[in-house]
Design a protein around this motif. Structure first.
Motif, PDB file in Angstrom:
ATOM      1  N   PHE A  63     -19.312  24.255 -20.601  1.00 10.80           N
ATOM      2  CA  PHE A  63     -19.582  23.757 -19.256  1.00 10.80           C
ATOM      3  C   PHE A  63     -18.771  24.478 -18.183  1.00 10.80           C
ATOM      4  O   PHE A  63     -18.861  24.118 -17.004  1.00 10.80           O
ATOM      5  CB  PHE A  63     -19.301  22.250 -19.175  1.00 10.80           C
ATOM      6  CG  PHE A  63     -20.352  21.405 -19.834  1.00 10.80           C
ATOM      7  CD1 PHE A  63     -21.525  21.089 -19.166  1.00 10.80           C
ATOM      8  CD2 PHE A  63     -20.183  20.936 -21.124  1.00 10.80           C
ATOM      9  CE1 PHE A  63     -22.502  20.317 -19.775  1.00 10.80           C
ATOM     10  CE2 PHE A  63     -21.152  20.163 -21.743  1.00 10.80           C
ATOM     11  CZ  PHE A  63     -22.315  19.853 -21.066  1.00 10.80           C
ATOM     12  N   SER A  64     -18.002  25.480 -18.553  1.00  9.83           N
ATOM     13  CA  SER A  64     -17.056  26.088 -17.625  1.00  9.83           C
ATOM     14  C   SER A  64     -17.722  26.867 -16.495  1.00  9.83           C
ATOM     15  O   SER A  64     -17.123  27.055 -15.431  1.00  9.83           O
ATOM     16  CB  SER A  64     -16.093  27.012 -18.378  1.00  9.83           C
ATOM     17  OG  SER A  64     -16.793  28.071 -19.011  1.00  9.83           O
ATOM     18  N   GLU A  65     -18.943  27.339 -16.709  1.00  8.37           N
ATOM     19  CA  GLU A  65     -19.602  28.143 -15.675  1.00  8.37           C
ATOM     20  C   GLU A  65     -20.394  27.296 -14.688  1.00  8.37           C
ATOM     21  O   GLU A  65     -20.934  27.807 -13.712  1.00  8.37           O
ATOM     22  CB  GLU A  65     -20.518  29.179 -16.324  1.00  8.37           C
ATOM     23  CG  GLU A  65     -19.770  30.212 -17.159  1.00  8.37           C
ATOM     24  CD  GLU A  65     -20.687  31.275 -17.713  1.00  8.37           C
ATOM     25  OE1 GLU A  65     -21.905  31.200 -17.439  1.00  8.37           O
ATOM     26  OE2 GLU A  65     -20.191  32.168 -18.411  1.00  8.37           O
ATOM     27  N   ARG A  66     -20.454  25.989 -14.940  1.00  6.25           N
ATOM     28  CA  ARG A  66     -21.176  25.108 -14.040  1.00  6.25           C
ATOM     29  C   ARG A  66     -20.425  24.963 -12.724  1.00  6.25           C
ATOM     30  O   ARG A  66     -19.218  24.750 -12.692  1.00  6.25           O
ATOM     31  CB  ARG A  66     -21.361  23.744 -14.717  1.00  6.25           C
ATOM     32  CG  ARG A  66     -22.170  22.753 -13.902  1.00  6.25           C
ATOM     33  CD  ARG A  66     -21.269  21.689 -13.331  1.00  6.25           C
ATOM     34  NE  ARG A  66     -21.986  20.849 -12.387  1.00  6.25           N
ATOM     35  CZ  ARG A  66     -21.407  19.906 -11.642  1.00  6.25           C
ATOM     36  NH1 ARG A  66     -20.118  19.680 -11.745  1.00  6.25           N
ATOM     37  NH2 ARG A  66     -22.119  19.208 -10.800  1.00  6.25           N
ATOM     38  N   GLU A  86     -28.605  21.536 -14.400  1.00  7.75           N
ATOM     39  CA  GLU A  86     -27.364  22.264 -14.635  1.00  7.75           C
ATOM     40  C   GLU A  86     -26.699  21.789 -15.927  1.00  7.75           C
ATOM     41  O   GLU A  86     -26.193  22.594 -16.722  1.00  7.75           O
ATOM     42  CB  GLU A  86     -26.407  22.062 -13.453  1.00  7.75           C
ATOM     43  CG  GLU A  86     -26.798  22.800 -12.193  1.00  7.75           C
ATOM     44  CD  GLU A  86     -25.770  22.623 -11.097  1.00  7.75           C
ATOM     45  OE1 GLU A  86     -24.896  21.751 -11.240  1.00  7.75           O
ATOM     46  OE2 GLU A  86     -25.839  23.353 -10.089  1.00  7.75           O
ATOM     47  N   TYR A  87     -26.696  20.488 -16.130  1.00  5.95           N
ATOM     48  CA  TYR A  87     -26.116  19.883 -17.323  1.00  5.95           C
ATOM     49  C   TYR A  87     -26.827  20.409 -18.574  1.00  5.95           C
ATOM     50  O   TYR A  87     -26.197  20.868 -19.529  1.00  5.95           O
ATOM     51  CB  TYR A  87     -26.251  18.364 -17.175  1.00  5.95           C
ATOM     52  CG  TYR A  87     -25.728  17.482 -18.274  1.00  5.95           C
ATOM     53  CD1 TYR A  87     -24.920  17.959 -19.294  1.00  5.95           C
ATOM     54  CD2 TYR A  87     -26.030  16.115 -18.275  1.00  5.95           C
ATOM     55  CE1 TYR A  87     -24.442  17.116 -20.290  1.00  5.95           C
ATOM     56  CE2 TYR A  87     -25.556  15.268 -19.254  1.00  5.95           C
ATOM     57  CZ  TYR A  87     -24.766  15.771 -20.263  1.00  5.95           C
ATOM     58  OH  TYR A  87     -24.305  14.939 -21.236  1.00  5.95           O
ATOM     59  N   ARG A  88     -28.143  20.380 -18.538  1.00  5.24           N
ATOM     60  CA  ARG A  88     -28.916  20.850 -19.693  1.00  5.24           C
ATOM     61  C   ARG A  88     -28.738  22.348 -19.911  1.00  5.24           C
ATOM     62  O   ARG A  88     -28.640  22.806 -21.062  1.00  5.24           O
ATOM     63  CB  ARG A  88     -30.386  20.515 -19.499  1.00  5.24           C
ATOM     64  CG  ARG A  88     -31.287  20.911 -20.665  1.00  5.24           C
ATOM     65  CD  ARG A  88     -32.706  20.413 -20.434  1.00  5.24           C
ATOM     66  NE  ARG A  88     -33.588  20.780 -21.525  1.00  5.24           N
ATOM     67  CZ  ARG A  88     -34.314  21.904 -21.555  1.00  5.24           C
ATOM     68  NH1 ARG A  88     -34.265  22.774 -20.542  1.00  5.24           N
ATOM     69  NH2 ARG A  88     -35.100  22.165 -22.582  1.00  5.24           N
ATOM     70  N   ASP A  89     -28.707  23.121 -18.824  1.00  4.34           N
ATOM     71  CA  ASP A  89     -28.570  24.569 -18.950  1.00  4.34           C
ATOM     72  C   ASP A  89     -27.299  24.960 -19.701  1.00  4.34           C
ATOM     73  O   ASP A  89     -27.255  26.005 -20.363  1.00  4.34           O
ATOM     74  CB  ASP A  89     -28.568  25.226 -17.569  1.00  4.34           C
ATOM     75  CG  ASP A  89     -29.933  25.238 -16.912  1.00  4.34           C
ATOM     76  OD1 ASP A  89     -30.938  24.977 -17.605  1.00  4.34           O
ATOM     77  OD2 ASP A  89     -30.004  25.490 -15.689  1.00  4.34           O
ATOM     78  N   CYS A  90     -26.269  24.137 -19.592  1.00  4.36           N
ATOM     79  CA  CYS A  90     -25.012  24.426 -20.288  1.00  4.36           C
ATOM     80  C   CYS A  90     -25.135  24.241 -21.795  1.00  4.36           C
ATOM     81  O   CYS A  90     -24.327  24.787 -22.555  1.00  4.36           O
ATOM     82  CB  CYS A  90     -23.896  23.529 -19.756  1.00  4.36           C
ATOM     83  SG  CYS A  90     -23.412  23.873 -18.043  1.00  4.36           S
ATOM     84  N   LEU A  91     -26.145  23.494 -22.231  1.00  7.36           N
ATOM     85  CA  LEU A  91     -26.278  23.159 -23.651  1.00  7.36           C
ATOM     86  C   LEU A  91     -27.381  23.913 -24.377  1.00  7.36           C
ATOM     87  O   LEU A  91     -27.379  23.963 -25.608  1.00  7.36           O
ATOM     88  CB  LEU A  91     -26.532  21.656 -23.811  1.00  7.36           C
ATOM     89  CG  LEU A  91     -25.382  20.731 -23.421  1.00  7.36           C
ATOM     90  CD1 LEU A  91     -25.843  19.283 -23.437  1.00  7.36           C
ATOM     91  CD2 LEU A  91     -24.194  20.925 -24.356  1.00  7.36           C
ATOM     92  N   VAL A  92     -28.327  24.497 -23.645  1.00  7.24           N
ATOM     93  CA  VAL A  92     -29.505  25.063 -24.321  1.00  7.24           C
ATOM     94  C   VAL A  92     -29.158  26.243 -25.230  1.00  7.24           C
ATOM     95  O   VAL A  92     -29.883  26.509 -26.196  1.00  7.24           O
ATOM     96  CB  VAL A  92     -30.600  25.474 -23.311  1.00  7.24           C
ATOM     97  CG1 VAL A  92     -31.193  24.261 -22.623  1.00  7.24           C
ATOM     98  CG2 VAL A  92     -30.065  26.475 -22.302  1.00  7.24           C
ATOM     99  N   ARG A 113     -16.209  15.847 -14.124  1.00  7.61           N
ATOM    100  CA  ARG A 113     -16.690  16.029 -12.741  1.00  7.61           C
ATOM    101  C   ARG A 113     -18.207  15.942 -12.675  1.00  7.61           C
ATOM    102  O   ARG A 113     -18.766  15.526 -11.649  1.00  7.61           O
ATOM    103  CB  ARG A 113     -16.209  17.369 -12.184  1.00  7.61           C
ATOM    104  CG  ARG A 113     -14.712  17.419 -11.917  1.00  7.61           C
ATOM    105  CD  ARG A 113     -14.296  18.682 -11.178  1.00  7.61           C
ATOM    106  NE  ARG A 113     -12.850  18.768 -11.117  1.00  7.61           N
ATOM    107  CZ  ARG A 113     -12.091  19.474 -11.969  1.00  7.61           C
ATOM    108  NH1 ARG A 113     -12.686  20.169 -12.938  1.00  7.61           N
ATOM    109  NH2 ARG A 113     -10.797  19.499 -11.851  1.00  7.61           N
ATOM    110  N   ILE A 114     -18.894  16.366 -13.731  1.00  2.94           N
ATOM    111  CA  ILE A 114     -20.353  16.229 -13.755  1.00  2.94           C
ATOM    112  C   ILE A 114     -20.727  14.751 -13.680  1.00  2.94           C
ATOM    113  O   ILE A 114     -21.610  14.347 -12.915  1.00  2.94           O
ATOM    114  CB  ILE A 114     -20.940  16.862 -15.031  1.00  2.94           C
ATOM    115  CG1 ILE A 114     -20.669  18.361 -15.068  1.00  2.94           C
ATOM    116  CG2 ILE A 114     -22.446  16.589 -15.122  1.00  2.94           C
ATOM    117  CD1 ILE A 114     -21.121  19.034 -16.344  1.00  2.94           C
ATOM    118  N   ALA A 147     -31.905  19.009 -25.695  1.00  2.00           N
ATOM    119  CA  ALA A 147     -31.160  20.124 -26.295  1.00  2.00           C
ATOM    120  C   ALA A 147     -31.324  20.115 -27.814  1.00  2.00           C
ATOM    121  O   ALA A 147     -31.544  21.157 -28.435  1.00  2.00           O
ATOM    122  CB  ALA A 147     -29.690  20.043 -25.908  1.00  2.00           C
ATOM    123  N   LEU A 148     -31.237  18.937 -28.416  1.00  2.00           N
ATOM    124  CA  LEU A 148     -31.420  18.835 -29.865  1.00  2.00           C
ATOM    125  C   LEU A 148     -32.816  19.280 -30.301  1.00  2.00           C
ATOM    126  O   LEU A 148     -32.994  19.794 -31.406  1.00  2.00           O
ATOM    127  CB  LEU A 148     -31.166  17.403 -30.328  1.00  2.00           C
ATOM    128  CG  LEU A 148     -29.713  16.990 -30.513  1.00  2.00           C
ATOM    129  CD1 LEU A 148     -29.630  15.515 -30.853  1.00  2.00           C
ATOM    130  CD2 LEU A 148     -29.049  17.826 -31.602  1.00  2.00           C
TER     131      LEU A 148
END
Length: 204
Positions: A63-66, A86-92, A113-114, A147-148
């Motif tokens: 999640f560091s690039e969010r 944004e949340y999902r993009d960090c996990l895909v 923070r999210i 994501a799963l």
């Protein structure tokens, strides 16, 4: 300059090696991380505490690039939609990490923070404080589940020919796991936003 006799270790190297193993196999262990890095298992503990510590550091890494979203400048629904994506993009790129993340308490401040942004936006939408955590949890279900889905087989349902006609028709052209995940995520997110709009009118 002569090369060091043993590989240089760092927290970042350990976390990235663990994440590589999770992405490749679905799990990790400290012996496997040590082998991946070419060091002794004991050497890892000069940098990390335990398995749970590594998992939380992996959470922070993915999640560091969010970027922090200025929620005040957007309508609440657009802000929440952006946050969800944004949340999902960090996990895909790391769907196999999801089962490890959901099994322990969130402590990483960047990820916290999210959730703070989500709570702020939901309050702006007009949700009562008692409804904010249920709404965040529902969004969590949607993001983590989609994501799963990226780890699912190409064929999820295989009904016998001639049986379950409605299901058979519905699954005739679902596409790849990525396409299914994207479609279901978009459908679920818009349904959730519509539900929040309704709840703010009628109460929860």
């Amino acid at each position: 300059m002569p090369r060091p006799r043993s590989p240089l270790l760092s927290v970042d190297a350990i976390v990235r090696a663990a994440l590589f193993l999770v992405d490749s196999t679905g799990d990790f262990s400290t012996p496997k991380v040590a082998k991946e890095l070419g060091v002794s298992q004991a050497a890892l503990y000069n940098h990390i505490d335990n398995r749970e510590h590594i998992i939380e550091l992996m959470r922070g890494l993915v999640f560091s690039e969010r970027q922090h979203l200025d929620t005040e400048s957007l309508p609440w629904d657009e802000a929440l939609r952006t946050l969800a994506h944004e949340y999902r993009d960090c996990l895909v790129d790391h769907p196999r990490l999801v089962p490890l993340l959901v099994a322990q308490t969130v402590r990483d401040l960047g990820v916290m923070r999210i959730y703070e942004d989500m709570a702020t936006v939901l309050a702006k939408a007009g949700l009562a404080p008692s409804a904010i955590v249920p709404a965040i949890t529902t969004l969590d279900y949607l993001v983590l589940g989609s994501a799963l889905e990226l780890t699912a087989p190409e064929v999820v349902w295989s009904p016998p020919q001639g049986l379950f006609p409605m299901l058979s028709e519905a699954i005739a052209d679902l596409g790849s796991p990525a396409e299914r995940s994207n479609t279901a995520f978009s459908f679920g997110l818009e349904t959730l936003l519509a539900g929040i709009r309704q709840v703010t009118k009628t109460g929860f």
